[in-house]
Motif scaffolding. Sequence first.
Motif, PDB file in Angstrom:
ATOM      1  N   PRO A  48     -42.071 -14.196  -3.956  1.00  0.00           N
ATOM      2  CA  PRO A  48     -40.607 -14.131  -3.820  1.00  0.00           C
ATOM      3  C   PRO A  48     -40.170 -12.777  -3.256  1.00  0.00           C
ATOM      4  N   SER A  49     -39.059 -12.780  -2.565  1.00  0.00           N
ATOM      5  CA  SER A  49     -38.513 -11.516  -2.078  1.00  0.00           C
ATOM      6  C   SER A  49     -37.891 -10.758  -3.248  1.00  0.00           C
ATOM      7  N   SER A  50     -37.668  -9.463  -3.029  1.00  0.00           N
ATOM      8  CA  SER A  50     -37.048  -8.646  -4.082  1.00  0.00           C
ATOM      9  C   SER A  50     -35.629  -9.113  -4.377  1.00  0.00           C
ATOM     10  N   PHE A  51     -35.010  -9.809  -3.413  1.00  0.00           N
ATOM     11  CA  PHE A  51     -33.669 -10.342  -3.650  1.00  0.00           C
ATOM     12  C   PHE A  51     -33.671 -11.380  -4.765  1.00  0.00           C
ATOM     13  N   SER A  52     -34.783 -12.099  -4.934  1.00  0.00           N
ATOM     14  CA  SER A  52     -34.839 -13.187  -5.915  1.00  0.00           C
ATOM     15  C   SER A  52     -34.564 -12.692  -7.324  1.00  0.00           C
ATOM     16  N   TYR A  53     -35.314 -11.680  -7.762  1.00  0.00           N
ATOM     17  CA  TYR A  53     -35.117 -11.231  -9.137  1.00  0.00           C
ATOM     18  C   TYR A  53     -33.884 -10.345  -9.284  1.00  0.00           C
ATOM     19  N   PHE A  54     -33.450  -9.706  -8.178  1.00  0.00           N
ATOM     20  CA  PHE A  54     -32.194  -8.955  -8.262  1.00  0.00           C
ATOM     21  C   PHE A  54     -31.015  -9.901  -8.482  1.00  0.00           C
ATOM     22  N   PHE A  55     -30.982 -10.986  -7.714  1.00  0.00           N
ATOM     23  CA  PHE A  55     -29.893 -11.953  -7.866  1.00  0.00           C
ATOM     24  C   PHE A  55     -29.997 -12.711  -9.187  1.00  0.00           C
ATOM     25  N   LEU A  56     -31.205 -12.892  -9.684  1.00  0.00           N
ATOM     26  CA  LEU A  56     -31.361 -13.507 -11.007  1.00  0.00           C
ATOM     27  C   LEU A  56     -30.683 -12.641 -12.064  1.00  0.00           C
ATOM     28  N   ILE A  57     -30.855 -11.332 -11.968  1.00  0.00           N
ATOM     29  CA  ILE A  57     -30.198 -10.394 -12.887  1.00  0.00           C
ATOM     30  C   ILE A  57     -28.682 -10.472 -12.728  1.00  0.00           C
ATOM     31  N   LEU A  58     -28.204 -10.502 -11.463  1.00  0.00           N
ATOM     32  CA  LEU A  58     -26.763 -10.566 -11.208  1.00  0.00           C
ATOM     33  C   LEU A  58     -26.137 -11.839 -11.775  1.00  0.00           C
ATOM     34  N   VAL A  59     -26.831 -12.965 -11.625  1.00  0.00           N
ATOM     35  CA  VAL A  59     -26.312 -14.229 -12.162  1.00  0.00           C
ATOM     36  C   VAL A  59     -26.212 -14.157 -13.676  1.00  0.00           C
ATOM     37  N   PHE A  60     -27.202 -13.588 -14.324  1.00  0.00           N
ATOM     38  CA  PHE A  60     -27.164 -13.432 -15.780  1.00  0.00           C
ATOM     39  C   PHE A  60     -26.030 -12.519 -16.227  1.00  0.00           C
ATOM     40  N   LEU A  61     -25.710 -11.530 -15.401  1.00  0.00           N
ATOM     41  CA  LEU A  61     -24.626 -10.598 -15.731  1.00  0.00           C
ATOM     42  C   LEU A  61     -23.250 -11.158 -15.372  1.00  0.00           C
ATOM     43  N   ASP A  62     -23.215 -12.422 -14.924  1.00  0.00           N
ATOM     44  CA  ASP A  62     -21.963 -13.109 -14.581  1.00  0.00           C
ATOM     45  C   ASP A  62     -21.197 -12.418 -13.465  1.00  0.00           C
ATOM     46  N   TYR A  63     -21.927 -11.810 -12.545  1.00  0.00           N
ATOM     47  CA  TYR A  63     -21.262 -11.115 -11.445  1.00  0.00           C
ATOM     48  C   TYR A  63     -20.495 -12.085 -10.557  1.00  0.00           C
ATOM     49  N   PHE A  64     -21.045 -13.296 -10.364  1.00  0.00           N
ATOM     50  CA  PHE A  64     -20.435 -14.260  -9.456  1.00  0.00           C
ATOM     51  C   PHE A  64     -19.440 -15.202 -10.152  1.00  0.00           C
ATOM     52  N   ASN A  65     -19.244 -15.004 -11.445  1.00  0.00           N
ATOM     53  CA  ASN A  65     -18.291 -15.817 -12.221  1.00  0.00           C
ATOM     54  C   ASN A  65     -18.530 -17.330 -12.059  1.00  0.00           C
ATOM     55  N   LEU A  66     -19.775 -17.730 -12.190  1.00  0.00           N
ATOM     56  CA  LEU A  66     -20.133 -19.139 -12.056  1.00  0.00           C
ATOM     57  C   LEU A  66     -19.870 -19.873 -13.360  1.00  0.00           C
ATOM     58  N   ASN A  67     -19.537 -21.162 -13.248  1.00  0.00           N
ATOM     59  CA  ASN A  67     -19.459 -21.945 -14.484  1.00  0.00           C
ATOM     60  C   ASN A  67     -20.865 -22.229 -14.977  1.00  0.00           C
ATOM     61  N   LEU A  68     -21.003 -22.738 -16.182  1.00  0.00           N
ATOM     62  CA  LEU A  68     -22.314 -22.879 -16.812  1.00  0.00           C
ATOM     63  C   LEU A  68     -23.251 -23.769 -15.994  1.00  0.00           C
ATOM     64  N   ARG A  69     -22.707 -24.842 -15.410  1.00  0.00           N
ATOM     65  CA  ARG A  69     -23.553 -25.769 -14.648  1.00  0.00           C
ATOM     66  C   ARG A  69     -24.180 -25.081 -13.434  1.00  0.00           C
ATOM     67  N   TRP A  70     -23.340 -24.374 -12.656  1.00  0.00           N
ATOM     68  CA  TRP A  70     -23.859 -23.683 -11.481  1.00  0.00           C
ATOM     69  C   TRP A  70     -24.753 -22.509 -11.871  1.00  0.00           C
ATOM     70  N   LYS A  71     -24.408 -21.852 -12.953  1.00  0.00           N
ATOM     71  CA  LYS A  71     -25.226 -20.740 -13.428  1.00  0.00           C
ATOM     72  C   LYS A  71     -26.631 -21.230 -13.778  1.00  0.00           C
ATOM     73  N   MET A  72     -26.724 -22.341 -14.494  1.00  0.00           N
ATOM     74  CA  MET A  72     -28.012 -22.906 -14.852  1.00  0.00           C
ATOM     75  C   MET A  72     -28.782 -23.344 -13.604  1.00  0.00           C
ATOM     76  N   PHE A  73     -28.063 -23.895 -12.632  1.00  0.00           N
ATOM     77  CA  PHE A  73     -28.713 -24.345 -11.396  1.00  0.00           C
ATOM     78  C   PHE A  73     -29.325 -23.167 -10.645  1.00  0.00           C
ATOM     79  N   PHE A  74     -28.545 -22.088 -10.463  1.00  0.00           N
ATOM     80  CA  PHE A  74     -29.037 -20.920  -9.745  1.00  0.00           C
ATOM     81  C   PHE A  74     -30.204 -20.271 -10.490  1.00  0.00           C
ATOM     82  N   ILE A  75     -30.085 -20.159 -11.809  1.00  0.00           N
ATOM     83  CA  ILE A  75     -31.149 -19.551 -12.610  1.00  0.00           C
ATOM     84  C   ILE A  75     -32.430 -20.376 -12.518  1.00  0.00           C
ATOM     85  N   SER A  76     -32.296 -21.697 -12.552  1.00  0.00           N
ATOM     86  CA  SER A  76     -33.463 -22.579 -12.487  1.00  0.00           C
ATOM     87  C   SER A  76     -34.202 -22.429 -11.160  1.00  0.00           C
ATOM     88  N   ILE A  77     -33.439 -22.389 -10.053  1.00  0.00           N
ATOM     89  CA  ILE A  77     -34.058 -22.259  -8.733  1.00  0.00           C
ATOM     90  C   ILE A  77     -34.775 -20.919  -8.600  1.00  0.00           C
TER      91      ILE A  77
END
Length: 291
Positions: A48-77
């Motif tokens: 994986p590129s370094s962007f993968s785990y950086f964005f995983l951290i950002l999603v967990f920190l709710d930076y993108f203000n995703l609802n739970l369904r999309w948050k789970m989808f992005f985290i899973s991928i």
Amino acid sequence: MLWYLLIATLLITVVSITEYAFGVELLGLRKTEERLLTGMTFSRGAIPSSFSYFFLILVFLDYFNLNLRWKMFFISILSAGILISMIRSLILAVLIALIFIIISRRKTFKEVLFTLSIILAFTVVVFISPFIKERFNEGFMDLKELDINSGHVSGNLSFRVLHIVERFNYVYQDHQYLIFGIGNITEGSFPSIFKTGLRNDQGKIIQLDTGDNAWAPLFLRLGFVGAIFYLYFFLRFIISSLTKASIYNISKALFIYLILNLFILSFASSSIANGYFWFLPAIIERYCRDE
């Protein structure tokens, strides 16, 4: 801009997972067949590129203000892309990042439970997958049997340790190299003196460059003093992101990202020794200044 980078990272990760799962070639991302010391063979997905785990951290920190369904989808991928690579240091780094997130944020019980459930899921996958579990077991046995004086390589971890030690000892024996390193000398101009290293297409040991750790090329190219200055620069960047972490979630993510790269991933990848590593931190730093 970060949103577009996230979408691009997700698309590339989906392609990588598809290639790994179905054996089809879409972008030709690297898929390797490997054999464990036990004789077990297995396939690994693309790194994986370094962007993968950086964005995983950002999603967990709710930076993108995703609802739970999309948050789970992005985290899973993003998590699946990391797990199929079976890179032990990266899996460990993600688990530590999640622990950092729990400690650093004032979260509701529901949010803590969500993060803990992801940590548990990651851990369960590691123990359920015979390949990932065996790779971790091999790593522990490798460290247990490590003998620097003998120079015996029994696995990836001992290889990396001996690779670093051999290069450090070389620059340590020469005052000029100790201070300045060998500089930008090419592989062809350097004598074949190191016994530990990857082999090129001709079967010869590569003397200077490696993708397996950052410290060997840093010590060799910059010298001990140069590596100290580089480390000082790196730590200044970490402190800068930490001072802004209470204001910006993105700075908190950058702080975790830099810490993990310096203390964990640098012993399994040469990323921090390459100029492209600073592309992402530079973007984040510029973004925070513009806010």
